[in-house]
Motif scaffolding. Structure first.
Motif, PDB file in Angstrom:
ATOM      1  N   ASP A 243       0.815  -1.330   0.086  1.00 24.20           N
ATOM      2  CA  ASP A 243       0.009  -0.041   0.000  1.00 24.20           C
ATOM      3  C   ASP A 243       0.768   1.350   0.177  1.00 24.20           C
ATOM      4  O   ASP A 243       0.498   2.194  -0.861  1.00 24.20           O
ATOM      5  CB  ASP A 243      -0.872  -0.033   1.385  1.00 24.20           C
ATOM      6  N   PHE A 244       1.934   1.172   0.926  1.00 24.87           N
ATOM      7  CA  PHE A 244       2.664   2.331   0.945  1.00 24.87           C
ATOM      8  C   PHE A 244       3.840   2.593  -0.180  1.00 24.87           C
ATOM      9  O   PHE A 244       4.329   3.648  -0.400  1.00 24.87           O
ATOM     10  CB  PHE A 244       3.231   2.577   2.464  1.00 24.87           C
ATOM     11  N   LEU A 245       4.205   1.281  -0.764  1.00 22.46           N
ATOM     12  CA  LEU A 245       5.073   1.364  -2.021  1.00 22.46           C
ATOM     13  C   LEU A 245       4.415   2.133  -3.162  1.00 22.46           C
ATOM     14  O   LEU A 245       5.033   3.037  -3.654  1.00 22.46           O
ATOM     15  CB  LEU A 245       5.700   0.083  -2.178  1.00 22.46           C
ATOM     16  N   THR A 246       3.325   1.412  -3.371  1.00 22.23           N
ATOM     17  CA  THR A 246       2.879   1.898  -4.746  1.00 22.23           C
ATOM     18  C   THR A 246       1.050   2.053  -4.905  1.00 22.23           C
ATOM     19  O   THR A 246       0.541   2.436  -5.742  1.00 22.23           O
ATOM     20  CB  THR A 246       2.749   0.741  -5.731  1.00 22.23           C
ATOM     21  N   VAL A 247       0.654   1.934  -3.661  1.00 21.78           N
ATOM     22  CA  VAL A 247      -0.939   2.027  -3.674  1.00 21.78           C
ATOM     23  C   VAL A 247      -1.722   0.938  -4.410  1.00 21.78           C
ATOM     24  O   VAL A 247      -2.390   0.237  -3.750  1.00 21.78           O
ATOM     25  CB  VAL A 247      -1.458   3.267  -4.135  1.00 21.78           C
ATOM     26  N   GLY A 248      -1.426   0.750  -5.635  1.00 18.05           N
ATOM     27  CA  GLY A 248      -1.978  -0.448  -6.386  1.00 18.05           C
ATOM     28  C   GLY A 248      -1.373  -0.397  -7.695  1.00 18.05           C
ATOM     29  O   GLY A 248      -0.701   0.270  -8.347  1.00 18.05           O
ATOM     30  N   ALA A 249      -1.557  -1.555  -8.256  1.00 17.86           N
ATOM     31  CA  ALA A 249      -1.367  -1.946  -9.679  1.00 17.86           C
ATOM     32  C   ALA A 249      -2.455  -1.348 -10.748  1.00 17.86           C
ATOM     33  O   ALA A 249      -3.583  -1.142 -10.130  1.00 17.86           O
ATOM     34  CB  ALA A 249      -1.216  -3.372  -9.969  1.00 17.86           C
ATOM     35  N   PRO A 250      -1.781  -1.001 -11.844  1.00 16.83           N
ATOM     36  CA  PRO A 250      -2.804  -0.140 -12.635  1.00 16.83           C
ATOM     37  C   PRO A 250      -4.195  -1.002 -12.957  1.00 16.83           C
ATOM     38  O   PRO A 250      -4.190  -2.426 -13.222  1.00 16.83           O
ATOM     39  CB  PRO A 250      -2.212  -0.402 -14.083  1.00 16.83           C
ATOM     40  N   ALA A 251      -5.486  -0.165 -12.796  1.00 12.10           N
ATOM     41  CA  ALA A 251      -6.520  -0.867 -12.498  1.00 12.10           C
ATOM     42  C   ALA A 251      -7.262  -1.614 -13.798  1.00 12.10           C
ATOM     43  O   ALA A 251      -7.820  -2.328 -13.755  1.00 12.10           O
ATOM     44  CB  ALA A 251      -7.617   0.191 -11.792  1.00 12.10           C
ATOM     45  N   PRO A 252      -7.099  -0.967 -15.006  1.00 10.61           N
ATOM     46  CA  PRO A 252      -7.754  -1.590 -16.162  1.00 10.61           C
ATOM     47  C   PRO A 252      -7.260  -2.523 -16.428  1.00 10.61           C
ATOM     48  O   PRO A 252      -7.479  -3.754 -17.019  1.00 10.61           O
ATOM     49  CB  PRO A 252      -7.618  -0.360 -17.441  1.00 10.61           C
ATOM     50  N   LEU A 253      -5.733  -2.812 -16.396  1.00 17.02           N
ATOM     51  CA  LEU A 253      -4.897  -3.865 -16.737  1.00 17.02           C
ATOM     52  C   LEU A 253      -5.127  -5.030 -15.685  1.00 17.02           C
ATOM     53  O   LEU A 253      -5.097  -6.062 -16.082  1.00 17.02           O
ATOM     54  CB  LEU A 253      -3.634  -3.544 -16.623  1.00 17.02           C
ATOM     55  N   GLN A 254      -5.910  -4.782 -14.500  1.00 17.92           N
ATOM     56  CA  GLN A 254      -6.019  -5.719 -13.614  1.00 17.92           C
ATOM     57  C   GLN A 254      -7.284  -6.463 -14.219  1.00 17.92           C
ATOM     58  O   GLN A 254      -7.513  -7.734 -14.082  1.00 17.92           O
ATOM     59  CB  GLN A 254      -6.124  -5.283 -12.174  1.00 17.92           C
ATOM     60  N   GLU A 255      -8.331  -5.568 -14.778  1.00 22.21           N
ATOM     61  CA  GLU A 255      -9.405  -6.266 -15.122  1.00 22.21           C
ATOM     62  C   GLU A 255      -9.203  -7.122 -16.445  1.00 22.21           C
ATOM     63  O   GLU A 255      -9.649  -8.059 -16.664  1.00 22.21           O
ATOM     64  CB  GLU A 255     -10.429  -5.112 -15.832  1.00 22.21           C
ATOM     65  N   ALA A 256      -8.047  -6.692 -17.175  1.00 23.87           N
ATOM     66  CA  ALA A 256      -7.795  -7.512 -18.209  1.00 23.87           C
ATOM     67  C   ALA A 256      -6.966  -8.988 -18.099  1.00 23.87           C
ATOM     68  O   ALA A 256      -7.226  -9.960 -18.429  1.00 23.87           O
ATOM     69  CB  ALA A 256      -6.709  -6.621 -19.452  1.00 23.87           C
ATOM     70  N   GLY A 257      -6.474  -8.584 -16.996  1.00 16.77           N
ATOM     71  CA  GLY A 257      -5.585  -9.517 -16.336  1.00 16.77           C
ATOM     72  C   GLY A 257      -6.815 -10.937 -15.697  1.00 16.77           C
ATOM     73  O   GLY A 257      -6.413 -12.047 -15.952  1.00 16.77           O
ATOM     74  N   ALA A 258      -8.077 -10.233 -15.430  1.00 15.96           N
ATOM     75  CA  ALA A 258      -8.938 -11.306 -14.877  1.00 15.96           C
ATOM     76  C   ALA A 258      -9.607 -12.109 -16.088  1.00 15.96           C
ATOM     77  O   ALA A 258      -9.745 -13.280 -16.056  1.00 15.96           O
ATOM     78  CB  ALA A 258     -10.176 -10.583 -14.206  1.00 15.96           C
ATOM     79  N   ILE A 259      -9.571 -11.547 -17.336  1.00 11.35           N
ATOM     80  CA  ILE A 259     -10.051 -12.387 -18.360  1.00 11.35           C
ATOM     81  C   ILE A 259      -8.928 -13.329 -18.701  1.00 11.35           C
ATOM     82  O   ILE A 259      -9.233 -14.316 -19.233  1.00 11.35           O
ATOM     83  CB  ILE A 259     -10.249 -11.198 -19.666  1.00 11.35           C
ATOM     84  N   ALA A 260      -7.494 -12.743 -18.861  1.00  5.79           N
ATOM     85  CA  ALA A 260      -6.420 -13.643 -19.289  1.00  5.79           C
ATOM     86  C   ALA A 260      -6.405 -14.806 -18.648  1.00  5.79           C
ATOM     87  O   ALA A 260      -6.177 -15.884 -18.979  1.00  5.79           O
ATOM     88  CB  ALA A 260      -5.257 -12.688 -19.198  1.00  5.79           C
TER      89      ALA A 260
END
Ligand SMILES: Cc1ncc(COP(=O)(O)O)c(C=O)c1O
Length: 398
Positions: free
Chosen positions: A272-289
């Protein structure tokens, strides 16, 4: 060193003095300077799957453009849990055991920062993926290296000495980092080898951190065995994985950890304190992948096998002794047949005079001397790229 440089140096952390910039990434810059074929860094020069790219485009277009939940979009965490059930028969709680990070790179360092205190020891097999050294230093841990020895004959495997492994474990050991399938050697750890590591983890109360980013890139009928599936390891393992290699999207920076809830809580805090989070739209694409059918993964491995079997004969013909990989997409070679002082002078010649970038073996060892006769080539490239590299490598013979 100039006076200003001297003044500035006093502001630097002593930690950063103990490692250099990535040699692999430096070789990519060198390849660009010299117009060389880049067989150094492990990123594909071909397209990512159409359906995965489309999913990313659709996610952006449908306004999934703000911060995702810090520990990962629910859709991706659910997909990771589904995939772990399907491929490893492991039941993972996506609410309490998964943290999505900016690549498995961040997953590894967040895990070490979450687990290590100054003076803790971390066992690392070497040659090792170069990030693990700096990761250990930045987290305050002392790395203890265990040697992987090159195959003694064609068809043999990289091996380690059981006694040397045992000696590396003692009561300051916090974790062992395992990477299977392995970069740079292409070794896929067998069940017996993993059981040896497991037994030591149990005896010395140690956590296994396993980087399984190449899990689907395996050849010759070998099986990838996930450490967490071994008896006694479900609650003693942090499994690290990501989208980069399996879906040919190294620039997306999406990876994750799967770990018991208490360890996950700590990883999530660091993340959380290093990066807050990974790219949101690419996470959605990851779920499909992650839900792609079995055939996708079979084809992926088969295509890499073809590329491996294309590159190795060209390297052998040019004078390299090749250690045939069983997994991942690199060939480690021995360069003793060439009359060069070491791997650094050899790779310099290779990139500037021959027009092919590769990685000097020393960057995978804590003592550079141990890798001075080795050079690594990546074959995650189009057939025509490998052909052109092969054509250029012939010049080594003249
Ligand atoms: C063993 C290993 N782990 C991690 C990574 C980096 O993965 P990511 O792109 O998910 O940060 C690499 C990249 O080459 C790798 O070889």
């Amino acid at each position: 060193m100039s006076e200003t440089a001297k003044v500035h140096k006093q502001f630097l952390s002593t930690k950063v003095e103990h490692f250099t910039e990535s040699v692999i990434r430096e070789m990519t810059r060198q390849a660009m300077v010299h117009g060389a074929i880049n067989l150094a860094q492990g990123f594909p020069d071909f397209s990512a799957p159409e359906e995965v790219k489309r999913a990313a485009q659709e996610a952006v277009a449908s306004d999934i453009n703000q911060y995702a939940i810090t520990w990962g979009a629910k859709s991706l965490r659910n997909a990771i849990a589904r995939k772990m059930r399907k491929w490893q028969a492991l039941e993972i709680d996506p609410e309490r055991e998964i943290t999505v990070c900016c690549g498995s790179t961040e997953a590894m360092i967040s895990t070490l920062l979450a687990m290590c205190n100054s003076g803790d020891e971390v066992v690392i097999f070497e040659p090792f993926y170069e990030n693990y050294g700096p990761d250990a230093i930045l987290s305050g841990a002392n790395p203890r290296f265990v040697k992987l020895r090159p195959p003694a004959s064609p068809g043999a495997e990289w091996t380690f000495d059981e006694n040397e492994l045992r000696k590396a474990f003692h009561n300051h050991t916090k974790a062992v980092i395992l990477n299977t399938p392995n970069n740079p050697t292409g070794k896929v750890f067998s069940r017996e080898e993993l059981e040896l590591v497991r037994d030591l983890c149990v005896e010395f109360d140690v956590i296994a951190i396993t980087d399984e980013i190449y899990e689907h890139i395996i050849y010759d009928g070998v099986k990838h065995i996930s450490m967490a599936t071994l008896d006694g390891m479900r609650d003693r393992t942090v499994t690290i994985n990501g989208l980069s290699k399996t879906y040919s999207v190294t620039g997306w920076r999406v990876g994750w950890t799967v770990a018991p809830p208490e360890i996950t809580d700590a990883i999530r805090k660091v993340h959380d304190f290093l990066t807050v989070g990974a790219p949101a739209p690419l996470q959605e694409a990851g779920a499909i992948a992650l839900d792609l059918p079995q055939g996708y993964y079979e084809k992926l491995a088969e295509r890499y096998r073809t590329r491996r079997d294309h590159l190795i004969p060209s390297l052998a013909e040019a004078g390299f002794h090749c250690f045939r990989p069983r997994g991942a997409y690199y060939v480690m070679t021995d360069i003793s047949a060439f009359e060069f002082a070491d791997d650094i002078s050899f790779t310099r010649h290779l990139v500037s005079e021959i027009g092919v970038a590769a990685v000097p073996g020393s960057s995978f060892y804590h003592d550079p001397h141990n890798g001075a006769r080795q050079v690594r080539f990546a074959f995650c490239k189009r057939e025509q790229t490998i052909d052109e590299a092969a054509r250029r490598l012939k010049k080594l013979r003249t």
